[in-house]
Design a protein around this motif. Structure first.
Motif, PDB file in Angstrom:
ATOM      1  N   ASP A  85      37.030  40.288  38.781  1.00  0.00           N
ATOM      2  CA  ASP A  85      38.033  39.495  39.513  1.00  0.00           C
ATOM      3  C   ASP A  85      39.382  40.208  39.526  1.00  0.00           C
ATOM      4  O   ASP A  85      40.315  39.749  40.185  1.00  0.00           O
ATOM      5  N   SER A  86      39.486  41.297  38.794  1.00  0.00           N
ATOM      6  CA  SER A  86      40.730  42.077  38.804  1.00  0.00           C
ATOM      7  C   SER A  86      40.980  42.596  40.216  1.00  0.00           C
ATOM      8  O   SER A  86      40.143  43.298  40.792  1.00  0.00           O
ATOM      9  N   ALA A  87      42.124  42.243  40.772  1.00  0.00           N
ATOM     10  CA  ALA A  87      42.427  42.607  42.163  1.00  0.00           C
ATOM     11  C   ALA A  87      43.836  42.153  42.502  1.00  0.00           C
ATOM     12  O   ALA A  87      44.499  41.487  41.705  1.00  0.00           O
ATOM     13  N   LEU A  88      44.243  42.495  43.718  1.00  0.00           N
ATOM     14  CA  LEU A  88      45.477  41.971  44.276  1.00  0.00           C
ATOM     15  C   LEU A  88      45.096  40.761  45.128  1.00  0.00           C
ATOM     16  O   LEU A  88      44.241  40.862  46.018  1.00  0.00           O
ATOM     17  N   TYR A  89      45.695  39.633  44.855  1.00  0.00           N
ATOM     18  CA  TYR A  89      45.392  38.413  45.598  1.00  0.00           C
ATOM     19  C   TYR A  89      46.528  38.161  46.586  1.00  0.00           C
ATOM     20  O   TYR A  89      47.685  38.003  46.195  1.00  0.00           O
ATOM     21  N   LEU A  90      46.145  38.130  47.836  1.00  0.00           N
ATOM     22  CA  LEU A  90      47.115  37.997  48.917  1.00  0.00           C
ATOM     23  C   LEU A  90      47.054  36.620  49.531  1.00  0.00           C
ATOM     24  O   LEU A  90      45.970  36.074  49.754  1.00  0.00           O
ATOM     25  N   CYS A  91      48.210  36.103  49.818  1.00  0.00           N
ATOM     26  CA  CYS A  91      48.325  34.857  50.550  1.00  0.00           C
ATOM     27  C   CYS A  91      48.868  35.198  51.934  1.00  0.00           C
ATOM     28  O   CYS A  91      49.753  36.047  52.069  1.00  0.00           O
ATOM     29  N   PHE A 106      51.647  38.073  55.688  1.00  0.00           N
ATOM     30  CA  PHE A 106      51.192  38.240  54.319  1.00  0.00           C
ATOM     31  C   PHE A 106      52.337  38.255  53.310  1.00  0.00           C
ATOM     32  O   PHE A 106      53.429  38.765  53.603  1.00  0.00           O
ATOM     33  N   GLY A 107      52.038  37.726  52.139  1.00  0.00           N
ATOM     34  CA  GLY A 107      52.969  37.815  51.028  1.00  0.00           C
ATOM     35  C   GLY A 107      52.767  39.108  50.264  1.00  0.00           C
ATOM     36  O   GLY A 107      51.864  39.887  50.577  1.00  0.00           O
ATOM     37  N   PRO A 108      53.566  39.330  49.232  1.00  0.00           N
ATOM     38  CA  PRO A 108      53.489  40.579  48.467  1.00  0.00           C
ATOM     39  C   PRO A 108      52.287  40.656  47.538  1.00  0.00           C
ATOM     40  O   PRO A 108      51.930  41.732  47.068  1.00  0.00           O
ATOM     41  N   GLY A 109      51.675  39.505  47.278  1.00  0.00           N
ATOM     42  CA  GLY A 109      50.485  39.506  46.437  1.00  0.00           C
ATOM     43  C   GLY A 109      50.763  39.270  44.967  1.00  0.00           C
ATOM     44  O   GLY A 109      51.887  39.428  44.489  1.00  0.00           O
ATOM     45  N   THR A 110      49.707  38.860  44.273  1.00  0.00           N
ATOM     46  CA  THR A 110      49.716  38.738  42.813  1.00  0.00           C
ATOM     47  C   THR A 110      48.669  39.694  42.276  1.00  0.00           C
ATOM     48  O   THR A 110      47.496  39.625  42.659  1.00  0.00           O
ATOM     49  N   ARG A 111      49.110  40.594  41.400  1.00  0.00           N
ATOM     50  CA  ARG A 111      48.180  41.558  40.793  1.00  0.00           C
ATOM     51  C   ARG A 111      47.588  40.918  39.553  1.00  0.00           C
ATOM     52  O   ARG A 111      48.292  40.666  38.591  1.00  0.00           O
ATOM     53  N   LEU A 112      46.279  40.620  39.587  1.00  0.00           N
ATOM     54  CA  LEU A 112      45.581  40.023  38.460  1.00  0.00           C
ATOM     55  C   LEU A 112      44.747  41.089  37.765  1.00  0.00           C
ATOM     56  O   LEU A 112      43.945  41.773  38.398  1.00  0.00           O
ATOM     57  N   THR A 113      44.954  41.205  36.471  1.00  0.00           N
ATOM     58  CA  THR A 113      44.147  42.111  35.648  1.00  0.00           C
ATOM     59  C   THR A 113      43.394  41.281  34.629  1.00  0.00           C
ATOM     60  O   THR A 113      43.997  40.489  33.894  1.00  0.00           O
ATOM     61  N   VAL A 114      42.082  41.447  34.609  1.00  0.00           N
ATOM     62  CA  VAL A 114      41.238  40.730  33.653  1.00  0.00           C
ATOM     63  C   VAL A 114      40.728  41.733  32.632  1.00  0.00           C
ATOM     64  O   VAL A 114      40.119  42.755  32.988  1.00  0.00           O
ATOM     65  N   THR A 115      40.988  41.450  31.352  1.00  0.00           N
ATOM     66  CA  THR A 115      40.573  42.389  30.288  1.00  0.00           C
ATOM     67  C   THR A 115      39.467  41.783  29.430  1.00  0.00           C
ATOM     68  O   THR A 115      39.234  40.563  29.476  1.00  0.00           O
TER      69      THR A 115
ATOM     70  N   GLN B  42      54.837  47.843  49.076  1.00  0.00           N
ATOM     71  CA  GLN B  42      55.235  46.753  49.979  1.00  0.00           C
ATOM     72  C   GLN B  42      54.022  45.935  50.419  1.00  0.00           C
ATOM     73  O   GLN B  42      52.883  46.313  50.177  1.00  0.00           O
ATOM     74  N   HIS B  43      54.306  44.811  51.061  1.00  0.00           N
ATOM     75  CA  HIS B  43      53.202  43.953  51.473  1.00  0.00           C
ATOM     76  C   HIS B  43      52.679  44.358  52.856  1.00  0.00           C
ATOM     77  O   HIS B  43      53.301  45.148  53.559  1.00  0.00           O
ATOM     78  N   LEU B  44      51.536  43.829  53.186  1.00  0.00           N
ATOM     79  CA  LEU B  44      50.921  44.091  54.483  1.00  0.00           C
ATOM     80  C   LEU B  44      51.835  43.633  55.613  1.00  0.00           C
ATOM     81  O   LEU B  44      52.325  42.505  55.605  1.00  0.00           O
ATOM     82  N   GLN B  45      52.008  44.512  56.592  1.00  0.00           N
ATOM     83  CA  GLN B  45      52.840  44.159  57.746  1.00  0.00           C
ATOM     84  C   GLN B  45      52.050  44.421  59.012  1.00  0.00           C
ATOM     85  O   GLN B  45      51.297  45.391  59.087  1.00  0.00           O
TER      86      GLN B  45
END
Lengths: 115, 116
Positions: A85-91, A106-115, B42-45
């Motif tokens: 599930d480690s990934a960049l989650y984009l809204c 798109f937003g900047p994303g949340t970088r999730l790291t699962v260890t 940067q984010h997707l554009q």
């Protein structure tokens, strides 16, 4: 005009834990979509919310769930985290059009790291 | 299942060189087509989009793309690249249908590196 915002920016979790990611859509938008972007890959559609309901879902297990609030903001929840599930989650937000065309921001994303 | 294929995974060009990135999709119906760019950090554009009309569309920063329906292609072009064009480029498709919700299907991306 605020664009799409996401929180947190980064997150580190342990396998088996649960995580909640948040998204505020661009002003004037009523629809929120979530995507997962693994390293070196294109974004993959998780699901989309409109009028507080899930409208379409991609090929993701039930561990992935979401919610949309009356102010159009949204949450993505992932239970029983796996290393994969480690990934960049984009809204992405959009305005639902009767013509059926949706331009997504798109937003900047949340970088999730699962260890 | 619908899919998007980007043929070039990593492209290295010198400044002022011409660019063409390939994109093919598999879907028989009406589609909307997009190119997105993700600059480092940067984010997707959105670079450009096609929904109907003139198959040659122009986007920001001098980019253009041509929709060729018979070839299921939507290739991205720029006559002369700049160092600032270094980024990841994604082709995406949104299919029309009775249950269209705007789901975007992305290709796996092309990394463009422009050498000064």
């Amino acid at each position: 005009d605020a664009g799409v915002t996401q929180s947190p920016t980064h997150l580190i979790k342990t396998r088996g834990q649960q995580v909640t990611l948040r998204c505020s859509p661009k002003s004037g938008h009523d629809t929120v979509s979530w995507y997962q972007q693994a390293l070196g890959q294109g974004p993959q559609f998780i699901f989309q919310y409109y009028e507080e309901e899930e409208r379409q879902r991609g090929n993701f297990p039930d561990r992935f769930s979401g919610h949309q609030f009356p102010n159009y903001s949204s949450e993505l929840n992932v239970n029983a985290l796996l290393l994969g599930d480690s990934a960049l989650y984009l809204c992405a937000s959009s305005l639902r059009e009767t013509s059926g065309f949706y331009e997504q921001y798109f937003g900047p994303g949340t970088r999730l790291t699962v260890t | 299942a619908q899919s998007v294929s980007q043929h070039n995974h990593h492209v290295i060009l010198s400044e002022a060189a011409s660019l063409e990135l390939g994109c093919n999709y598999s879907y028989g119906g009406t589609v909307n087509l997009f190119w997105y760019v993700q600059y480092p950090g940067q984010h997707l554009q959105l670079l450009l989009k096609y929904f109907s009309g003139d198959p040659l569309v122009k986007g920001i920063k001098g980019f253009e793309a041509e929709f060729i329906k018979s070839k299921f292609s939507f290739n991205l072009r720029k006559p002369s690249v700049q160092w600032s064009d270094t980024a990841e480029y994604f082709c995406a498709v949104n299919s029309h249908g009775s249950s269209n919700t705007g789901k975007l299907i992305f290709g796996q991306g092309t990394t463009l590196q422009v050498k000064p």
